[in-house]
Each structure stands twice: as structure tokens, then as C-alpha cells.
Design an enzyme around this catalytic site. Structure first.
Site, PDB file in Angstrom:
ATOM      1  CG  HIS A 139      -1.761   1.202   1.394  1.00 42.28           C
ATOM      2  ND1 HIS A 139      -3.052   1.277   0.915  1.00 42.28           N
ATOM      3  CD2 HIS A 139      -1.502   2.401   1.982  1.00 42.28           C
ATOM      4  CE1 HIS A 139      -3.555   2.467   1.204  1.00 42.28           C
ATOM      5  NE2 HIS A 139      -2.627   3.169   1.869  1.00 42.28           N
ATOM      6  CD  GLU A 140       1.863   3.327   3.690  1.00 41.25           C
ATOM      7  OE1 GLU A 140       2.039   4.444   3.154  1.00 41.25           O
ATOM      8  OE2 GLU A 140       0.837   3.057   4.331  1.00 41.25           O
ATOM      9  CG  HIS A 143       0.105   6.052  -0.586  1.00 43.33           C
ATOM     10  ND1 HIS A 143      -0.958   6.745  -1.123  1.00 43.33           N
ATOM     11  CD2 HIS A 143      -0.348   5.515   0.586  1.00 43.33           C
ATOM     12  CE1 HIS A 143      -2.008   6.645  -0.328  1.00 43.33           C
ATOM     13  NE2 HIS A 143      -1.666   5.890   0.715  1.00 43.33           N
TER      14      HIS A 143
END
EC number: 3.4.24.-
Length: 287
Positions: A139-140, A143
Site C-alpha cells: 500500500h505504501e 502511494h
């Protein structure tokens, strides 16, 4: 105390840089065009200075320990997982860090895709399974790969400019109305005018926060989708389910939490930087 000091130092840096730029450009704030330039300099200036020093700020405010040489198998696995996902996403390897906090959370920050930081809390690192952590890391990394740090900075710059400009235009209108109804035609006076500007900054700031939060929620759904591609849908859903069962977050400053895995919960969804976990899980299951 450290966070307050760093916030004040950042604001002073913004004021200094903006004042220098305005002096060089000879901006006259008594005209509408001059006021707009003034608003843009302060609005975008603050946003981009925050972006430029975001990694440094994160390390200082959160006490991040960057892993330069893994001390154990857990840290080695963490670095290797981020490296593999970064390669899959087509970005330069981010710095990987751990910060001490009992809450399960993580965030990504940095001025560009090739100059970023991915940090996880000790609570997350030692409170989740490897599959769940892999979903969080994906997820990071998503980003970073999506350029969300720059995107949110541009959005923040636009809304900052709107707030500064609109507040002073409306205050000017109010001042002119008061002056026209005043026999002496003096208007509000300096202190009353500044008080009106302050109140309008607060009111328009609430509206601006809703706009930024809306775009932030969209980016969260996109990062969840990216994580499902990098780590697998089941791992991302498992990570979100684990976060759902955990305590409310609260230790992370707003500038980092917007790009974290889990945001603060709120009665008003309009003010949330992250969609409710239930909606994120449902979106992944239906994708």
C-alpha cells in the site's frame, strides 16, 4: 515539544522565502492580481517547502530509525520486501525505517518517487503476520509509485491559495461596506480587519480541508488497488481486517497520516483522510 518547534520553524521558513519572493517580484497586494500572486506564493510555497523537507520532518517528528544494516531477520525481511515491491512498481528503492509506537500503522513520504521513505511502527511490525505486513508495505509503495505526495501537495497548494485569497477579498468587501455606512468612512480598522481575516481563514480552511480529504480518500482506494496487484488481494484485505480490529490511531501527525495505511476515525466522513476500513475492504472484494 519537538513537533511544535519543527512546525514553527517550518512556518518561519515559509514566511521568509515568501517574503523574499514577493520583494523580488514587487508584488502589490492592494490590487486583485497582486493579492492573487501573494496568495499563490504563500499557498504553494508552504506546500512545496513541506514536501521538500517531508522525509527530514518525518524522521525527526516520528523518531524514525532508518535501516541501513538489518540487525535481525525481521528487519532483513522488511527491507527485502520493500525492495522487491519497489522493483515491481518501477520506482527507486525507498529508505525503510521503523518508529517506536504501539499502534499498528505505517506511512510513506518524500519529495518524489525516487526519493522516498517507507516507515512502519514497531506495533505493526511485531503485531501483524508477514502476509498482513506485506499488504501494508505494498500500500505504501503504491502511494510512492502513484506520486501521491506530489499530487496532494499540488491540491494543498491550490486550496491554500483559495483560502488566503478568498478570505482577504471577502474581508475587503466587508471593510468597504462598513466604511460606506460610517460617517467618517474609516472602515473596520487594522485590528478588526485582521480579526475578520482570521475568522474567514478558519471558515474557508474547513471547506478546504474537506476538499483535500476527499482527494486523499480517492488516493487511498487507488493505493489499495495497487497493493492488491503488488502483494495480492487476500494479503491487502487481511491487513485491513487486522487494522479494523485494532485500536484507533492517533500518534501520527496529519502531514504523515494522509499517506499512512490507517487514518484517524471521525464521526464526519467528509473530514477523514481515509475511507472507513469497511468501505476499503468492500471495494477490494468487489474489484
Amino acid at each position: 515539544m519537538k513537533r511544535i518547534f519543527l512546525l514553527i520553524a517550518t512556518n518561519l521558513a515559509v514566511l521568509l522565502v515568501a517574503s523574499i519572493v514577493m520583494s523580488i517580484l514587487g508584488v502589490n497586494t492592494s490590487t486583485m492580481s497582486g493579492l492573487l500572486v501573494f496568495a499563490a506564493i504563500f499557498g504553494f510555497g508552504g506546500a512545496f517547502i513541506s514536501l521538500a523537507i517531508s522525509k527530514w520532518m518525518a524522521k525527526k517528528t516520528m523518531g524514525c530509525e532508518v535501516i541501513t544494516q538489518p540487525r535481525d531477520n525481521t528487519e532483513r525481511w522488511l527491507v527485502e520486501t520493500v525492495a522487491r515491491q519497489a522493483e515491481q512498481a518501477g520506482i527507486k528503492m525507498p529508505e525503510v525505517a521503523i518508529y517506536q509506537s504501539p499502534e499498528m500503522n505505517a506511512f510513506a513520504t518524500g519529495p518524489s518517487k525516487d526519493n522516498s521513505l517507507v516507515a512502519v511502527s514497531s506495533g505493526l511490525l511485531y503485531g501483524m503476520t508477514q502476509d498482513e505486513i506485506e499488504g501494508v508495505l505494498a500500500h505504501e509503495v503504491s502511494h510512492v509509485a502513484n506520486g501521491d505526495m506530489v499530487t496532494l501537495t499540488l491540491i494543498q497548494g491550490v486550496v491554500n491559495t483559495f483560502v488566503i485569497f478568498a478570505a482577504r477579498v471577502v474581508a475587503g468587501i466587508i471593510n468597504n461596506v462598513v466604511a460606506s455606512n460610517d460617517e467618517e468612512g474609516e472602515g473596520l480598522g487594522m485590528f478588526a480587519y485582521m480579526a475578520v481575516v482570521f475568522v474567514l481563514d478558519m471558515l474557508f480552511g474547513i471547506l478546504a480541508s474537506m476538499i483535500v480529504a476527499y482527494f486523499s480518500r480517492i488516493r487511498e482506494f487507488k493505493a489499495d488497488e495497487g497493493a492488491a496487484r503488488l502483494a495480492g488481494k487476500s494479503k491487502m484485505i487481511a491487513a485491513l481486517e487486522r487494522l479494523k480490529s485494532g485500536p484507533e490511531t492517533g500518534a501520527m501527525p496529519a502531514q504523515m497520516s494522509a499517506l499512512g495505511i490507517n487514518g484517524k476515525r471521525s464521526m464526519a466522513e467528509l473530514m477523514m483522510s481515509h475511507p472507513p476500513l469497511e468501505k476499503r475492504i468492500a471495494a477490494l472484494r468487489n474489484s
